[in-house]
Motif scaffolding. Structure first.
Motif, PDB file in Angstrom:
ATOM      1  N   ASP A 129      92.225  52.133  30.613  1.00 36.35           N
ATOM      2  CA  ASP A 129      92.964  51.017  30.898  1.00 36.35           C
ATOM      3  C   ASP A 129      92.804  50.736  32.378  1.00 36.35           C
ATOM      4  O   ASP A 129      92.655  49.421  32.739  1.00 36.35           O
ATOM      5  N   GLU A 130      93.002  51.597  33.152  1.00 35.64           N
ATOM      6  CA  GLU A 130      92.965  51.581  34.807  1.00 35.64           C
ATOM      7  C   GLU A 130      91.509  51.007  35.147  1.00 35.64           C
ATOM      8  O   GLU A 130      91.586  50.388  36.355  1.00 35.64           O
ATOM      9  N   GLU A 178      95.127  55.918  29.207  1.00 31.26           N
ATOM     10  CA  GLU A 178      95.554  55.338  30.627  1.00 31.26           C
ATOM     11  C   GLU A 178      94.584  55.186  31.489  1.00 31.26           C
ATOM     12  O   GLU A 178      94.343  54.194  32.258  1.00 31.26           O
ATOM     13  N   SER A 224      85.892  58.281  38.468  1.00 28.37           N
ATOM     14  CA  SER A 224      86.359  56.733  38.613  1.00 28.37           C
ATOM     15  C   SER A 224      85.580  56.493  39.891  1.00 28.37           C
ATOM     16  O   SER A 224      85.149  55.310  40.134  1.00 28.37           O
TER      17      SER A 224
END
Length: 221
Positions: free
Chosen positions: A40-41, A37, A16
């Protein structure tokens, strides 16, 4: 000219962070992770994000992965998934495949299957931090190979007002100052007449021994 497009597979801390920086640099990034999850972040940050299993060849092909210029496999702790994903990416025809390795053995396997670049973020960061701890003037350290290194060294007060000719690192130590980062800008390929000021940052390339000698005899006196 078309800008390169990247796909980052694995949106953990390393993946990320890398994907965000590529976006900051102005590139398009597709992020893939099997964890909804994690996807989505990153949905509001990356160009596109997809929840998918990167070990499924049909899924990768359906995403048009072969059209990307570079794929970075940043899968966290599943070595089998990392290796299988890298193999599929090479088979599909992605131009450049870069893969994060969790260990030296993992890295050797990745090299055997033809990955274009293997990176060891944890190992490399540990090496850089160790060098920074033992040398107060060392700001950054990048190992280019087993022999050659690039380092950033801050100029101490006692060298302020002296020019590169006075230090003569190439003739005396064999290393080269390839840039000087000053408050008002960066001097690339500085000349012997360029003057140093306190807190300037010298970017130096050379062997580990050459840089160590220059640092101990010139910088850290």
């Amino acid at each position: 000219m078309k800008r390169s497009q990247y796909v980052v597979i694995g949106l953990g801390r390393f993946g990320s962070s890398l994907a965000k920086e590529l976006i900051n640099l102005g590139y398009e990034v597709l992020g893939i992770d099997k964890d909804e999850e994690a996807v989505d972040e990153m949905s509001d940050t990356l160009t596109h994000v997809v929840t998918a299993d990167s070990t499924d060849e049909d899924v990768l092909r359906s995403l048009g992965i072969r059209n990307f210029d570079c794929a970075i496999v940043a899968i966290g702790d599943d070595i089998q998934a990392s290796i299988l994903t890298a193999i599929l990416l090479k088979d599909i025809g992605v131009k450049t495949v870069v893969t994060k390795a969790l260990s030296e053995l993992h890295g050797k396997v990745l090299q055997k299957i033809g990955v274009d670049r293997v990176i060891f973020p944890e190992r490399d960061m540990g090496i850089r931090v160790a060098h920074q701890l033992v040398s107060p003037n060392l700001l950054d350290y990048i190992e280019l190979s087993n022999d050659y290194t690039i380092v950033e060294l801050s100029v101490p007060k006692r060298l302020s007002g002296r020019c590169l000719k006075d230090l003569d690192p190439r003739a005396k130590y064999g290393c080269s100052v390839v840039a000087i980062n000053k408050k008002h800008g960066v001097i690339i390929a500085p000349s012997a007449a360029d003057m140093l000021e306190e807190q300037d940052v010298m970017v130096i390339i050379g062997t580990n021994d050459q840089i160590e000698s220059f640092e101990s005899e010139v910088i850290n006196l």
